[in-house]
Write a protein that holds these residues in place. Structure first.
Motif, mmCIF file in Angstrom:
data_model
loop_
_atom_site.group_PDB
_atom_site.id
_atom_site.type_symbol
_atom_site.label_atom_id
_atom_site.label_comp_id
_atom_site.label_asym_id
_atom_site.label_seq_id
_atom_site.Cartn_x
_atom_site.Cartn_y
_atom_site.Cartn_z
ATOM 1 N N ASP A 1 -36.536 -43.328 -34.634
ATOM 2 C CA ASP A 1 -35.731 -42.123 -33.821
ATOM 3 C C ASP A 1 -34.258 -42.232 -33.830
ATOM 4 O O ASP A 1 -33.233 -41.606 -34.687
ATOM 5 N N ASP B 1 -31.426 -40.804 -36.923
ATOM 6 C CA ASP B 1 -30.086 -40.380 -36.225
ATOM 7 C C ASP B 1 -28.897 -40.507 -37.262
ATOM 8 O O ASP B 1 -28.076 -40.117 -37.763
ATOM 9 N N GLY C 1 -31.278 -37.377 -37.025
ATOM 10 C CA GLY C 1 -32.264 -36.688 -36.354
ATOM 11 C C GLY C 1 -33.219 -35.710 -37.515
ATOM 12 O O GLY C 1 -34.410 -35.067 -37.078
#
Length: 245
Positions: free
Chosen positions: A110, A114, A135
Protein backbone atom coordinates in the motif's frame (compact mmCIF):
# COMPACT_ATOMS: atom_id res chain seq x y z
CA UNK A 1 -4.17 3.61 -20.94
CA UNK A 2 -5.65 7.08 -21.34
CA UNK A 3 -6.37 9.70 -18.68
CA UNK A 4 -9.86 11.10 -19.24
CA UNK A 5 -11.73 13.94 -17.54
CA UNK A 6 -15.53 14.05 -17.43
CA UNK A 7 -17.91 16.38 -15.61
CA UNK A 8 -21.63 16.96 -15.14
CA UNK A 9 -24.02 19.13 -13.18
CA UNK A 10 -25.53 17.66 -10.02
CA UNK A 11 -29.31 17.57 -10.10
CA UNK A 12 -30.10 16.80 -6.47
CA UNK A 13 -27.42 18.84 -4.72
CA UNK A 14 -25.53 15.90 -3.20
CA UNK A 15 -23.40 13.44 -5.19
CA UNK A 16 -25.00 10.00 -5.41
CA UNK A 17 -23.59 6.66 -6.67
CA UNK A 18 -25.81 7.14 -9.74
CA UNK A 19 -24.00 10.44 -10.50
CA UNK A 20 -20.64 8.69 -10.25
CA UNK A 21 -21.78 5.93 -12.66
CA UNK A 22 -23.27 8.46 -15.09
CA UNK A 23 -20.14 10.61 -15.33
CA UNK A 24 -17.86 7.56 -15.52
CA UNK A 25 -19.90 6.13 -18.41
CA UNK A 26 -19.65 9.45 -20.25
CA UNK A 27 -15.86 9.44 -19.94
CA UNK A 28 -15.63 5.84 -21.10
CA UNK A 29 -17.55 6.60 -24.28
CA UNK A 30 -15.18 9.43 -25.17
CA UNK A 31 -12.10 7.27 -24.57
CA UNK A 32 -13.22 4.22 -26.56
CA UNK A 33 -12.15 4.46 -30.19
CA UNK A 34 -13.38 2.36 -33.07
CA UNK A 35 -12.40 -1.29 -32.74
CA UNK A 36 -11.40 -0.88 -29.08
CA UNK A 37 -12.98 -2.33 -25.95
CA UNK A 38 -12.67 -1.08 -22.36
CA UNK A 39 -10.86 -3.33 -19.86
CA UNK A 40 -10.86 -0.87 -16.95
CA UNK A 41 -12.27 2.56 -16.20
CA UNK A 42 -10.74 3.34 -12.82
CA UNK A 43 -11.16 6.70 -11.04
CA UNK A 44 -7.92 8.52 -10.27
CA UNK A 45 -9.56 11.43 -8.45
CA UNK A 46 -12.76 13.46 -8.22
CA UNK A 47 -13.53 17.15 -8.59
CA UNK A 48 -16.25 19.16 -6.81
CA UNK A 49 -16.86 22.69 -8.15
CA UNK A 50 -13.31 22.83 -9.49
CA UNK A 51 -11.66 21.55 -6.31
CA UNK A 52 -9.51 18.49 -7.08
CA UNK A 53 -8.14 15.76 -4.83
CA UNK A 54 -11.47 14.41 -3.56
CA UNK A 55 -11.16 10.68 -2.81
CA UNK A 56 -14.83 9.81 -2.19
CA UNK A 57 -17.40 12.42 -3.26
CA UNK A 58 -20.54 10.45 -2.42
CA UNK A 59 -22.83 12.45 -0.14
CA UNK A 60 -20.91 15.70 -0.62
CA UNK A 61 -22.76 18.77 -1.92
CA UNK A 62 -21.72 20.52 -5.13
CA UNK A 63 -23.09 22.17 -8.26
CA UNK A 64 -20.67 20.42 -10.60
CA UNK A 65 -19.07 17.03 -10.21
CA UNK A 66 -16.15 15.68 -12.22
CA UNK A 67 -13.99 12.58 -12.36
CA UNK A 68 -10.46 11.94 -13.61
CA UNK A 69 -10.06 8.31 -14.61
CA UNK A 70 -7.66 5.96 -16.26
CA UNK A 71 -9.43 4.17 -19.10
CA UNK A 72 -7.53 1.08 -20.28
CA UNK A 73 -8.61 -0.24 -23.67
CA UNK A 74 -7.44 -3.02 -25.95
CA UNK A 75 -8.11 -4.25 -29.47
CA UNK A 76 -11.62 -5.74 -29.42
CA UNK A 77 -10.75 -8.50 -31.92
CA UNK A 78 -7.74 -9.62 -29.91
CA UNK A 79 -9.80 -9.73 -26.72
CA UNK A 80 -12.52 -11.75 -28.46
CA UNK A 81 -10.01 -14.27 -29.85
CA UNK A 82 -8.49 -14.76 -26.38
CA UNK A 83 -11.95 -15.40 -24.96
CA UNK A 84 -12.74 -17.88 -27.75
CA UNK A 85 -9.51 -19.79 -27.09
CA UNK A 86 -10.48 -20.21 -23.43
CA UNK A 87 -14.15 -20.96 -24.10
CA UNK A 88 -13.24 -23.74 -26.53
CA UNK A 89 -11.65 -25.50 -23.56
CA UNK A 90 -15.16 -25.53 -22.00
CA UNK A 91 -14.24 -22.81 -19.48
CA UNK A 92 -16.34 -19.69 -19.04
CA UNK A 93 -14.61 -16.30 -19.05
CA UNK A 94 -15.96 -14.21 -16.18
CA UNK A 95 -13.92 -11.08 -16.88
CA UNK A 96 -10.76 -9.79 -18.52
CA UNK A 97 -8.10 -7.68 -16.82
CA UNK A 98 -4.96 -5.90 -17.98
CA UNK A 99 -1.91 -7.84 -16.81
CA UNK A 100 0.11 -4.80 -15.57
CA UNK A 101 -2.82 -3.73 -13.36
CA UNK A 102 -3.11 -7.21 -11.87
CA UNK A 103 0.67 -7.35 -11.39
CA UNK A 104 0.53 -4.08 -9.46
CA UNK A 105 -2.19 -5.43 -7.18
CA UNK A 106 -0.05 -8.52 -6.59
CA UNK A 107 3.39 -7.09 -5.88
CA UNK A 108 2.99 -3.54 -4.55
CA UNK A 109 2.51 -2.72 -0.90
CA UNK A 110 0.00 0.00 0.00
CA UNK A 111 2.82 2.41 0.81
CA UNK A 112 4.52 1.81 -2.54
CA UNK A 113 1.26 2.52 -4.39
CA UNK A 114 0.71 5.70 -2.32
CA UNK A 115 4.25 7.04 -2.76
CA UNK A 116 4.39 6.22 -6.49
CA UNK A 117 5.72 3.19 -8.30
CA UNK A 118 6.01 1.75 -11.79
CA UNK A 119 5.43 -1.98 -12.17
CA UNK A 120 7.23 -3.43 -15.20
CA UNK A 121 5.80 -6.85 -15.98
CA UNK A 122 8.16 -8.71 -18.31
CA UNK A 123 6.51 -11.59 -20.14
CA UNK A 124 7.69 -13.79 -22.99
CA UNK A 125 6.36 -11.76 -25.90
CA UNK A 126 5.38 -8.47 -24.27
CA UNK A 127 6.52 -6.06 -21.59
CA UNK A 128 3.75 -4.06 -19.92
CA UNK A 129 3.87 -1.14 -17.49
CA UNK A 130 1.51 0.05 -14.75
CA UNK A 131 2.06 3.33 -12.91
CA UNK A 132 0.56 3.85 -9.47
CA UNK A 133 0.40 7.21 -7.72
CA UNK A 134 -1.53 8.25 -4.63
CA UNK A 135 -2.72 4.67 -4.29
CA UNK A 136 -4.38 4.74 -7.72
CA UNK A 137 -3.67 3.02 -11.02
CA UNK A 138 -2.97 6.04 -13.22
CA UNK A 139 -1.20 4.81 -16.36
CA UNK A 140 -0.79 1.70 -18.48
CA UNK A 141 1.44 0.99 -21.47
CA UNK A 142 3.21 -1.87 -23.19
CA UNK A 143 5.14 -3.10 -26.20
CA UNK A 144 5.76 -6.41 -27.94
CA UNK A 145 9.30 -7.23 -26.76
CA UNK A 146 10.02 -9.67 -23.94
CA UNK A 147 11.93 -12.68 -22.71
CA UNK A 148 11.37 -14.72 -25.87
CA UNK A 149 13.39 -12.15 -27.79
CA UNK A 150 16.32 -12.72 -25.42
CA UNK A 151 16.01 -16.47 -26.06
CA UNK A 152 16.08 -15.92 -29.83
CA UNK A 153 19.12 -13.62 -29.51
CA UNK A 154 20.96 -16.36 -27.61
CA UNK A 155 19.94 -18.99 -30.16
CA UNK A 156 21.28 -16.88 -33.02
CA UNK A 157 24.36 -15.61 -31.21
CA UNK A 158 25.42 -19.06 -29.98
CA UNK A 159 24.14 -21.04 -33.01
CA UNK A 160 22.15 -23.12 -30.54
CA UNK A 161 18.67 -24.61 -30.64
CA UNK A 162 15.84 -22.55 -29.18
CA UNK A 163 15.36 -25.14 -26.40
CA UNK A 164 19.05 -24.97 -25.45
CA UNK A 165 19.00 -21.16 -25.60
CA UNK A 166 15.99 -21.05 -23.25
CA UNK A 167 17.76 -23.36 -20.80
CA UNK A 168 20.97 -21.30 -20.95
CA UNK A 169 18.98 -18.11 -20.34
CA UNK A 170 17.17 -19.64 -17.37
CA UNK A 171 20.32 -21.02 -15.73
CA UNK A 172 22.98 -18.48 -16.67
CA UNK A 173 21.20 -15.40 -18.02
CA UNK A 174 22.37 -12.20 -16.34
CA UNK A 175 23.16 -8.58 -17.18
CA UNK A 176 25.85 -8.21 -14.51
CA UNK A 177 29.24 -9.76 -15.19
CA UNK A 178 31.90 -10.63 -12.63
CA UNK A 179 35.65 -10.87 -12.90
CA UNK A 180 35.68 -14.64 -13.50
CA UNK A 181 32.87 -14.76 -16.09
CA UNK A 182 35.27 -14.40 -19.01
CA UNK A 183 37.22 -17.43 -17.75
CA UNK A 184 34.22 -19.65 -16.93
CA UNK A 185 33.54 -21.69 -20.06
CA UNK A 186 30.68 -23.98 -21.00
CA UNK A 187 29.87 -26.34 -23.83
CA UNK A 188 26.87 -25.43 -26.03
CA UNK A 189 25.48 -27.98 -28.53
CA UNK A 190 25.33 -26.62 -32.07
CA UNK A 191 21.96 -26.46 -33.80
CA UNK A 192 21.59 -28.60 -36.88
CA UNK A 193 23.72 -31.68 -37.52
CA UNK A 194 24.17 -33.77 -34.38
CA UNK A 195 27.66 -34.70 -35.56
CA UNK A 196 28.87 -31.11 -35.25
CA UNK A 197 31.19 -30.54 -32.33
CA UNK A 198 29.77 -28.41 -29.50
CA UNK A 199 31.18 -24.92 -29.19
CA UNK A 200 32.83 -23.49 -26.11
CA UNK A 201 31.56 -20.10 -24.91
CA UNK A 202 32.20 -18.02 -21.82
CA UNK A 203 29.57 -16.82 -19.38
CA UNK A 204 30.63 -13.27 -20.26
CA UNK A 205 29.58 -13.89 -23.88
CA UNK A 206 26.13 -15.02 -22.72
CA UNK A 207 25.76 -12.02 -20.41
CA UNK A 208 26.75 -9.66 -23.23
CA UNK A 209 24.02 -11.02 -25.52
CA UNK A 210 21.39 -10.78 -22.77
CA UNK A 211 22.52 -7.31 -21.75
CA UNK A 212 22.06 -5.77 -25.21
CA UNK A 213 18.42 -6.87 -25.45
CA UNK A 214 17.70 -5.99 -21.81
CA UNK A 215 19.06 -2.47 -22.36
CA UNK A 216 16.78 -2.11 -25.39
CA UNK A 217 13.75 -3.23 -23.35
CA UNK A 218 14.45 -0.78 -20.53
CA UNK A 219 15.06 2.08 -22.96
CA UNK A 220 11.58 1.39 -24.37
CA UNK A 221 10.19 1.31 -20.81
CA UNK A 222 11.84 4.65 -20.06
CA UNK A 223 10.41 6.22 -23.23
CA UNK A 224 6.88 5.16 -22.25
CA UNK A 225 7.28 6.47 -18.72
CA UNK A 226 8.30 9.94 -19.92
CA UNK A 227 4.69 10.87 -20.71
CA UNK A 228 3.23 9.28 -17.58
CA UNK A 229 2.65 10.66 -14.05
CA UNK A 230 5.72 8.64 -13.00
CA UNK A 231 7.93 11.24 -14.70
CA UNK A 232 7.04 13.72 -11.93
CA UNK A 233 7.90 11.27 -9.12
CA UNK A 234 11.54 12.08 -8.21
CA UNK A 235 11.89 9.04 -5.93
CA UNK A 236 9.42 6.70 -7.59
CA UNK A 237 10.17 3.03 -7.27
CA UNK A 238 10.44 0.62 -10.22
CA UNK A 239 9.30 -2.93 -9.45
CA UNK A 240 10.01 -5.80 -11.86
CA UNK A 241 7.68 -8.79 -12.15
CA UNK A 242 6.86 -11.48 -14.69
CA UNK A 243 8.71 -14.53 -15.92
CA UNK A 244 11.41 -12.69 -17.85
CA UNK A 245 12.37 -10.43 -14.95
Amino acid sequence: GQLVEAAADIRGGAVTPADVSRVTSTGMRHATGEGRTVLHALPVGYTLDGVKGIRDPRGMVAHQFGVDMNVVTCDATVARNLMLAVERCHINVEAMAASPYVAGLSVLTDDEADLGAAVVEMGAGTTTIAVYSGGRFVHAAGFAVGGQHITMDLARGLSATIADAERIKTLYGTVITGGSDSRELMSVPTAGDEQDLPQIVSRATIANIVKHRAEEIFEMVRDRLKDSPFASEPNGRVVLSGGAS
